[in-house]
Write a protein that holds these residues in place. Structure first.
Motif, PDB file in Angstrom:
ATOM      1  N   GLY A 129       0.827  -1.210   0.000  1.00  0.00           N
ATOM      2  CA  GLY A 129       0.000   0.000   0.000  1.00  0.00           C
ATOM      3  C   GLY A 129       0.859   1.257   0.000  1.00  0.00           C
ATOM      4  N   MET A 130       1.941   1.220   0.803  1.00  0.00           N
ATOM      5  CA  MET A 130       2.848   2.367   0.878  1.00  0.00           C
ATOM      6  C   MET A 130       3.520   2.589  -0.472  1.00  0.00           C
ATOM      7  N   ASN A 131       3.918   1.483  -1.110  1.00  0.00           N
ATOM      8  CA  ASN A 131       4.557   1.610  -2.411  1.00  0.00           C
ATOM      9  C   ASN A 131       3.602   2.230  -3.427  1.00  0.00           C
ATOM     10  N   GLN A 132       2.325   1.823  -3.349  1.00  0.00           N
ATOM     11  CA  GLN A 132       1.372   2.404  -4.294  1.00  0.00           C
ATOM     12  C   GLN A 132       1.209   3.898  -4.015  1.00  0.00           C
ATOM     13  N   ARG A 133       1.277   4.272  -2.740  1.00  0.00           N
ATOM     14  CA  ARG A 133       1.204   5.703  -2.415  1.00  0.00           C
ATOM     15  C   ARG A 133       2.421   6.431  -2.992  1.00  0.00           C
ATOM     16  N   VAL A 134       3.586   5.772  -2.910  1.00  0.00           N
ATOM     17  CA  VAL A 134       4.787   6.380  -3.498  1.00  0.00           C
ATOM     18  C   VAL A 134       4.611   6.531  -5.008  1.00  0.00           C
ATOM     19  N   MET A 135       4.063   5.490  -5.642  1.00  0.00           N
ATOM     20  CA  MET A 135       3.804   5.563  -7.092  1.00  0.00           C
ATOM     21  C   MET A 135       2.887   6.744  -7.400  1.00  0.00           C
TER      22      MET A 135
END
Lengths: 330, 335
Positions: free
Chosen positions: A157-163
């Motif tokens: 989820g955090m990675n998608q937020r970074v994306m």
């Protein structure tokens, strides 16, 4: 004038067995500040049409289109170099697998900063400040420390937020989200969708949401385009689509939603999407359609807007239950 | 990190013991012994033979000899050459720079040509260029070093006369041995033409030694690049609007380098093995040639300790390679 106006887009892939048509004469239009959802099964060509727009398809793809206009400029006629000034800045895209979509060898801060440097020419200090703002904007706690984190140190989820933060770095007019929640846990899915919609409102950008999940469509989209086997089979505002689908495929998709199921057994659509070698003549959905008539195998025609632009010879006039005005409202 | 290092170094100890056993027994399995070989064709009386054998201690049971050898090693004594009567360690370190110089040049050559060739082949996959590069690499990989070296000597030294046939530098030059590296020493000496001479002596052996690692590195880079170019993060990098050069040269290459570094590290072992042949062909005064000559003379102390020292160097290099993974692959660094 529409922000995005794609007309008659077709994409063929060269394969060992000849050409495979992944996208078949599709029109896609999206207004400024609008949420358009493109729905379809796997292999319906929904991602491919967007990747074609971005110029991200491999060289085996042959792209033809009458028009691929974005913000008044025809992307199809641009050189790769010119197009690179627009993609990543005015049009950006996020993908299905956030963890593998970020480069494992570089920090989050480096990957966001790259966009800021390339498209906005920011210096190091400004980049850092802006990256922190962006991470904050997408709801990442302690953004200063996260800048030096590597993707494998963050959750999906955090990675998608970074994306998303990276996609927003160039202040895009259009954000394309290709199944952004498919790889995430259900609770995280809702958070990410909520974030996307709130950012879309806040920044007044257009959002194209590619998904196979009707639930996601219902929660977020304003207008829905249904794709089947590379063709646009129906297009309607979201409420109308859910109330009165005109194409038998849309209707069958909606009937297969667990929330809508009436009997003990969840309805499903028999058969599979036609592949390269079993492509039917006439209507591509005919072999799976429960309303099929003999003329469906000969050819198929496009219905007017009142019938949801359905690509069907015998569209369903109304859903039969509640309203018959739904078709007219489209 | 320190724990990792400690663990790796402790693991080296049993490996070292294994190598001493192999090196020690290998040279004794060979028919003939140093005394017989020193006596030459004239032969030697049985009495004198027995006396000489006893002098070297080779008449005792083999396990006793081995334990004494181990004991010496632990005390830092690598033995004394039977032929030159010099300490093995001194000989090793006086010859080692020549091998290192040759190996480094070969490795640089292999890397500087191999990696770009692999990248080009991967980005132009299936093209004529790709097929040419990979075909050449396959030929290079399959070529016998000995034959290849002689072929180059015939063409470039014999027919064309561009390069010298053997040695490290022309006999016209003499200068002190400061670093042991001929290229550096010749520069330091300031003598006109010395550096060119050293370089021209180095070219052919470097090419010969680099051939196999170059082919391996090119092929590995290509396959690693092909794999990485299909990854999602490469698509993301393109979606950001980055140039092809940056996408391939930074985002893809950084990831593709992980297996390539492994291959480069492993090829250090190949280089030292290849150096034995290459040094023999070009009369290059390094440890490869030294080992071959010592084996031929059954110089037991040199062979057993020389092998051990070479093995130690290969292992240390491999350890260093493992450590560099962490530098390029953050997933390892943070474990």
């Amino acid at each position: 004038m529409a922000l995005l106006n794609i007309q008659n887009l077709s994409v063929d892939f060269k394969t060992a067995g000849g050409l495979f048509r992944a996208v078949d004469s599709v029109d896609i239009a999206c207004e400024r500040g609008e949420i358009l959802s493109i729905v379809g099964e796997s292999g319906s060509g929904k991602s491919v049409s967007m990747l074609a727009l971005m110029g991200l398809l491999p060289w085996t793809a042959q792209i033809t289109a009458d028009k691929m206009e974005f913000d008044g400029k025809d992307l199809g006629r641009m050189s790769r170099r010119e197009r690179r000034k627009i993609i990543g800045k005015d049009i950006s895209m996020i993908f299905q697998e956030p963890i593998s979509s970020l480069n494992p060898c570089f920090t989050v801060g480096f990957q966001i900063g790259e966009v800021l440097k390339l498209h906005l020419g920011m210096d190091r200090a400004t980049r850092r400040k802006r990256s922190i703002e962006l991470l904050d904007l997408v709801g990442i706690p302690a953004p200063e420390t996260r800048l030096s984190a590597f993707p494998h140190q963050l959750s999906g989820g955090m990675n998608q937020r970074v994306m998303i933060a990276m996609a927003l770095a160039g202040d895009p007019k259009l954000l394309i989200a290709d199944e952004p929640t498919t790889a995430l846990d259900v609770t995280i899915q809702a958070q990410i969708l909520e974030l996307l919609v709130s950012l879309q409102r806040e920044k007044q950008m257009a959002l194209i949401l590619i998904t196979h999940d009707m639930g996601v469509v219902a929660e977020t989209a304003e207008r829905v385009q249904v794709q089947y086997a590379g063709q646009r089979v129906e297009e309607q505002p979201v409420l109308d689509l859910f109330e009165a689908p005109h194409h038998p495929y849309t209707s069958a998709l909606l009937a297969a939603l667990p929330e809508r199921a009436v009997g003990r057994k969840l309805p499903s659509i028999p058969g599979v999407v036609p592949g390269q070698f079993d492509r039917p003549t006439g209507c591509l959905f005919a072999p799976r359609c429960s309303f099929v008539k003999p003329d469906c195998h000969k050819g198929v025609k496009r219905q007017p807007a009142e019938l949801g632009h359905a690509l069907c010879n015998h569209p369903i006039a109304s859903s039969g239950s509640k309203t018959s005005a739904a078709g007219g409202a489209a | 990190m320190l724990y990792f290092l400690f663990k790796r170094i402790t693991l080296l100890i049993p490996t070292f013991i294994g190598i001493t056993i192999v090196a020690f027994s290998f040279v004794r399995i060979l028919p003939g012994d140093p005394v017989l070989l020193m006596a030459g064709e004239r032969g030697i009386s049985d009495e004198r033979y027995a006396r000489l054998l006893a002098e070297f201690g080779y008449d005792r049971p083999i396990w006793e000899q081995y334990l004494e050898y181990l004991n010496d090693l632990v005390h830092g004594d690598f033995g004394i050459s039977l032929v030159t009567k010099q300490p093995v360690l001194d000989e090793f370190f006086s010859l080692f720079p020549a091998t290192v110089e040759l190996s480094i040049c070969a490795l640089i050559l292999a890397t500087v040509i191999g990696i770009p060739a692999g990248i080009v082949a991967a980005t132009k996959r299936g093209s004529f260029l790709d097929q040419t590069i990979m075909g050449t690499a396959l030929v290079g990989y399959s070529m016998p070093i000995f034959w290849w070296g002689l072929l180059l000597i015939i063409v470039f030294s014999g027919i064309l006369g561009w390069t010298p046939v053997s040695g490290r530098i022309s006999l016209l030059y003499y200068f002190p041995n400061t670093t042991g590296f001929m290229l550096i020493d010749s520069l330091l000496s300031g003598q006109k033409g010395a550096f060119q001479s050293a370089l021209s002596h180095l070219i052919l052996p470097s090419i010969v030694l680099a051939t196999i690692p170059l082919a391996v590195i090119a092929r590995q880079t290509r396959s690693a690049m092909l794999e990485v170019l299909g990854e999602d993060y490469v698509r993301t990098a393109r979606a950001k609007g980055l140039s092809d050069a940056r996408v391939v040269g930074l985002h893809a290459l950084r990831n593709a380098m992980i297996p390539v570094i492994t291959v480069i590290g492993l090829s250090v072992g190949t280089l030292l093995a290849g150096a034995i042949l290459t040094e023999t062909i070009f009369s290059w005064p390094g440890i490869g040639k030294w080992m071959i000559e010592s084996i031929q003379r059954r110089d037991y102390p040199v062979v057993q300790s020389g092998l051990l020292l070479i093995a130690a160097i290969v292992m240390i290099v491999n350890l260093l390679v493992d450590l560099t993974y962490g530098l390029i692959n953050p997933r390892i660094r943070h474990q």
